[in-house]
Every structure is written in structure tokens, then in C-alpha cells.
Design an enzyme around this catalytic site. Structure first.
Site, PDB file in Angstrom:
ATOM      1  N   VAL A 154      80.442  15.706  64.584  1.00 22.47           N
ATOM      2  CA  VAL A 154      82.069  15.467  65.218  1.00 22.47           C
ATOM      3  C   VAL A 154      82.549  15.218  64.060  1.00 22.47           C
ATOM      4  O   VAL A 154      83.350  14.445  63.310  1.00 22.47           O
ATOM      5  CB  VAL A 154      81.685  14.527  66.160  1.00 22.47           C
ATOM      6  N   PHE A 174      72.693  17.340  66.560  1.00 24.43           N
ATOM      7  CA  PHE A 174      72.843  18.283  67.487  1.00 24.43           C
ATOM      8  C   PHE A 174      73.824  19.347  66.249  1.00 24.43           C
ATOM      9  O   PHE A 174      73.959  20.327  66.316  1.00 24.43           O
ATOM     10  CB  PHE A 174      74.629  17.910  68.474  1.00 24.43           C
ATOM     11  N   GLY A 175      74.904  18.691  65.219  1.00 24.74           N
ATOM     12  CA  GLY A 175      75.557  18.955  64.164  1.00 24.74           C
ATOM     13  C   GLY A 175      76.217  17.454  64.046  1.00 24.74           C
ATOM     14  O   GLY A 175      76.331  16.852  63.658  1.00 24.74           O
ATOM     15  N   GLY A 203      74.588  14.106  63.918  1.00 30.13           N
ATOM     16  CA  GLY A 203      73.275  13.878  65.109  1.00 30.13           C
ATOM     17  C   GLY A 203      72.497  15.190  64.366  1.00 30.13           C
ATOM     18  O   GLY A 203      72.798  15.523  64.061  1.00 30.13           O
ATOM     19  N   LYS A 223      83.223  18.503  68.353  1.00 30.18           N
ATOM     20  CA  LYS A 223      82.041  18.132  68.416  1.00 30.18           C
ATOM     21  C   LYS A 223      81.467  19.965  67.921  1.00 30.18           C
ATOM     22  O   LYS A 223      81.331  20.539  68.616  1.00 30.18           O
ATOM     23  CB  LYS A 223      81.201  17.716  69.813  1.00 30.18           C
ATOM     24  N   ASP A 247      72.346   8.547  78.868  1.00 38.36           N
ATOM     25  CA  ASP A 247      72.302   8.136  77.389  1.00 38.36           C
ATOM     26  C   ASP A 247      73.737   6.729  77.909  1.00 38.36           C
ATOM     27  O   ASP A 247      74.503   6.951  76.090  1.00 38.36           O
ATOM     28  CB  ASP A 247      72.584   9.414  76.588  1.00 38.36           C
ATOM     29  N   LEU A 288      83.633  12.463  61.306  1.00 40.53           N
ATOM     30  CA  LEU A 288      83.840  11.021  62.419  1.00 40.53           C
ATOM     31  C   LEU A 288      81.868  10.659  63.048  1.00 40.53           C
ATOM     32  O   LEU A 288      81.492   9.069  62.753  1.00 40.53           O
ATOM     33  CB  LEU A 288      84.548  11.735  63.723  1.00 40.53           C
ATOM     34  N   GLY A 289      81.063  11.965  63.133  1.00 41.89           N
ATOM     35  CA  GLY A 289      79.827  11.225  63.338  1.00 41.89           C
ATOM     36  C   GLY A 289      78.969  12.017  62.841  1.00 41.89           C
ATOM     37  O   GLY A 289      79.530  13.434  62.686  1.00 41.89           O
TER      38      GLY A 289
END
Length: 440
Positions: A33, A30-31, A28, A48, A144, A25-26
Site C-alpha cells: 500500500v 498481495f503486494g 503483504g 493498494k 478479517d 504504508l504497508g
């Protein structure tokens, strides 16, 4: 399709004991999703997956500590994503959330960035103010808020229901320290850019910019750098008062201090700033306003005159108050006259919120804000793709020791909530908040 070879997770692979990856799904820093099927419950969930990197692991622990603090809030009535717990996949910490439809960013893109009408966006603003009200009641700063972190529950449902997601940068107000690198550039409050001490009012600033973006279809201040952001803000809203600039630890990076003059601070020209820093200012605005009052004219040009647009602009001006101490509070937003004419659907009475006694006493007198005059009038320019600013994971040294201990992750698939306390808490506070949020 594999979006992360280093993590060696593929469509069809299993995370933890029972989460089968169906889609990505996405992604970033951080890793990423994933959309997963829980083979034990049959539910589809969003997971996540955090990288096994020391700084990311630390950030994941801090996020878990925040999510644990949010357990007293009902996700549906508080417009906050439901967290189902966490688990391990080898060395990776995986956070498990309810699966929502699409981000508000994607929703607007599907509309070809056509702005929403006041009637369409009012329920969204009301729901986000509700979420901020609940976060404020337990002393949490989201830090955020932006269209990417606001999820539409079901795009076919009208009015739209939305939920706030991604608490990776969230922190207790007590841990908010001047100089922290939080918020995405386009939605960053002046106090963050100038390293002024901050609190949850930075979320209200972001909400004001999100509201404008929903109404016009494009960001109001799409700066590539903090210098650009400050330049855009001051052209539209005027320069920050000296007493605010005096408090900023980073003010002299963007301003010259003058002796025996009023104002004491002078914003550096693009040439001066480029000479000193090597960063060159860019004009990236699609809409350029001489003042926030000009927003009414822009809305009228795009959708024709709307009966409540003057109330919407008044609310935006209160959200984008340069002095954070004077910025409108979430509960005051919920009582704004914008919502009197077309009040959003009331939340269920089992809503969970702690009411700040200091907020419930004053009667708010709603008078039109004084007209703001600053800078040149409107020109249109092309849209730009946002440049996201990297976020540091080292700002939380001030977290209480108990919070860090609570954040030490232990393998588990679900978070067991204190059900009896939560039900009692909901009953006590629900009726009172229902009266406040549905007033008028």
C-alpha cells in the site's frame, strides 16, 4: 526507499496516469500500500498495488466485486473506508482508497499498549458494530476484522472515529463455505478452526476480541496455532457443546471421540497433539483468565473500578458466545445498555442501511449473563508477536456468475455510483436507523 524491487515502484514514481508515490504504508502477500498524490485532484490517497500473480489478480477481482457491492453504503456514516475506484499500472491492479491516519494497532502501540477506558473504547465498539450492521444488511462477511484493519480517521479527534478497511477476504454470506481459511489466527472464531459452516457471526467474535484488546492493551487469545487458540478458549470459556463439535469437519483433528460417554468429545492433550501432528503447544498469553467474568477484575486492577465495566464484560460475553447462532447481532449491540449511559454521537441522518425485518421485531431483554466457570485463574506472561496465517484464494468457487463478470476489471480511474438511487435509499432508511442506533 523501495519496499518492493520486484514491482519496480519507488518513491517519486507514478502509478497509472496521475498517482505520484510519496511513501510506502504497508506490505503483504498481495503486494503493498502506498501513499500517493493525485496530480489531477491534488488529493492524497492510499493506493493498494496488487502483484501481477494469477492468484493475487483473482483475489483483487473478487475484492473489487465486494467493493462494488458496498457502493450503496455511505462510507462516513457506515464507518467503512471510502473506495475511489481502481486503475491499472502496467499489469498491476491498483485499488484507490481515501487516506486515513493510522491503524488501531499502531494507535495502541503509540500508547505503549495502555488499555482504553470504557468511555474511550465505547464509541469505537459502537462504530464497528455499526459497520458490521451495514455489512450484514447487504449479506457481506468481512472475515478479517482485527486492529490492523481498523483505521483511526484522526488520532487527535475525540472521541475516536474509526473505519473498517481491507475487504480482501470479504465474501457474500452465500459464498461462505466450511473449511475456508479466513481470519487472522488471534481473532479467528471457533467455527472457522473446526470447519463448521459459518456466516457473518465470525465478525462479531473478532469484534469481541478486539474490544478486550482495547480495554486491556493485549490480545486475549494470542495463539500461535489453531490448537493453541482452542486450548486458550476452552480454558477460559469451557469446551464447546457436543452438538457444535459434531458439526465440525475438522473436529477430530483436535478432539478424540468417545463412545457412550458424556461429553462425546475430549480435547487432545498437548502431548497427543504433538505426537500426531508434530506441532507443539505454546503458552503465549499475557493475561490468562479463569472465566470471562474475571475480566472485570483485570480492568479494575489496571484502571480502577469503572461504573460501566460490568456492562462491558456482559457485552463481551455475548460477542464471544461459542455457539454462533446465539452470538449477539450487530443491531443488538447498538441497543446494549453499555451505550445508554454514555451514548456515542449519532450518525448523520443520511445513513444508508437495509434493516432486516426479523431483527427489528424481538425486544431484547438485557439481563446479566450467567457466570462462566472454566479453567485456572490469572497469570501474566510476556507479549508475543502475532503469526499471521496464510490465506487461500481458492475458496470462492460458490460466487454467482454475475459477480465474477462484474469483477472483470476494466481500466477506469473512478467508480461512478448510482447517485439518485443512493440518495433515495439514504432518505428512506436513514431516519429508521438513526432511531435504532441512538435509542436510549
Amino acid at each position: 526507499m523501495n519496499t518492493s524491487d520486484k514491482l519496480q515502484i519507488f518513491k517519486g514514481s507514478t502509478l497509472g496516469r496521475c498517482h505520484t508515490v510519496e511513501a510506502f504504508l504497508g506490505e503483504g502477500g498481495f503486494g503493498f500500500v502506498t501513499k500517493c498524490r493525485n496530480t489531477e485532484t491534488g488529493r492524497t490517497e492510499a493506493v493498494k498495488v496488487n502483484k501481477n500473480h494469477p492468484e493475487v489478480v483473482c483475489q483483487a477481482k473478487l475484492e473489487i466485486s465486494i467493493l462494488k457491492r458496498l457502493r450503496c453504503l455511505d462510507p462516513d456514516t457506515c464507518n467503512i473506508v471510502r473506495w475511489n475506484g481502481f486503475f491499472f499500472d502496467q499489469e498491476h491492479i491498483c485499488l484507490n482508497f481515501e487516506l486515513l491516519d493510522q491503524s488501531l494497532r499502531d494507535y495502541m502501540a503509540d500508547r505503549n499498549h495502555q488499555g482504553l477506558s470504557i468511555r474511550e473504547l465505547s464509541p469505537v465498539v459502537h462504530q464497528l458494530a455499526t459497520a458490521l450492521s451495514h455489512l450484514r444488511s447487504i449479506g457481506i462477511v468481512h472475515a478479517d476484522l482485527k486492529p490492523d484493519n481498523i483505521m483511526v480517521v484522526d488520532r487527535k479527534q475525540q472521541p475516536l472515529k474509526v473505519k473498517l478497511i481491507d475487504f480482501g477476504l470479504a465474501r457474500p454470506v452465500s459464498a461462505a463455505k466450511a473449511g475456508a481459511c479466513v481470519q487472522t489466527t488471534w481473532y479467528r472464531a471457533p467455527e472457522i478452526m473446526l470447519h463448521i459452516p459459518f456466516n457473518e457471526a465470525i465478525d462479531m467474535w473478532s469484534l469481541g476480541l478486539v474490544a478486550v484488546e482495547l480495554a486491556t492493551g493485549c490480545p486475549l487469545y494470542p495463539g500461535e496455532t489453531d490448537y493453541d487458540m482452542l486450548n486458550f478458549i476452552m480454558e477460559t470459556q469451557g469446551q464447546l457443546a457436543d452438538y457444535l463439535l459434531d458439526r465440525g469437519m475438522g473436529t477430530d483433528y483436535y478432539f478424540h471421540k468417545q463412545r457412550n460417554s458424556q461429553p462425546r468429545w475430549t480435547f487432545k492433550t498437548p502431548e497427543e497433539f504433538a505426537y500426531e501432528t508434530g506441532f507443539y503447544a505454546e503458552e503465549t498469553r499475557y493475561i490468562r483468565l479463569g472465566s470471562l467474568d474475571d475480566l472485570e477484575q483485570v480492568l479494575a486492577m489496571e484502571r480502577g473500578h469503572q461504573s460501566d465495566q460490568h456492562l462491558f464484560v456482559d457485552l463481551v460475553k455475548r460477542m464471544l458466545q461459542l455457539d454462533a447462532d446465539l452470538r449477539i447481532k450487530p443491531l443488538e449491540v447498538l441497543r446494549h445498555p453499555l451505550f445508554y449511559h454514555s451514548p456515542p454521537q449519532c450518525s448523520r441522518p443520511d445513513v444508508c442501511i437495509t434493516i432486516d425485518p426479523e431483527e427489528t421485531e424481538p425486544e431484547v431483554s438485557w439481563q446479566p449473563s450467567t457466570r462462566q466457570t472454566a479453567g485456572p485463574g490469572g497469570i501474566l506472561r510476556r507479549r508475543r508477536v502475532p503469526t499471521l496465517t496464510a490465506v487461500s484464494e481458492h475458496e470462492w468457487a460458490a460466487l454467482e456468475e454475475n459477480d465474477l463478470k462484474e469483477a472483470d476489471v476494466q481500466p477506469e480511474d473512478n467508480v461512478k455510483q448510482d447517485g439518485w438511487f443512493r440518495r433515495l435509499f439514504n432518505r428512506i432508511t436513514g431516519a429508521f436507523h438513526l432511531l435504532l442506533s441512538c435509542d436510549g
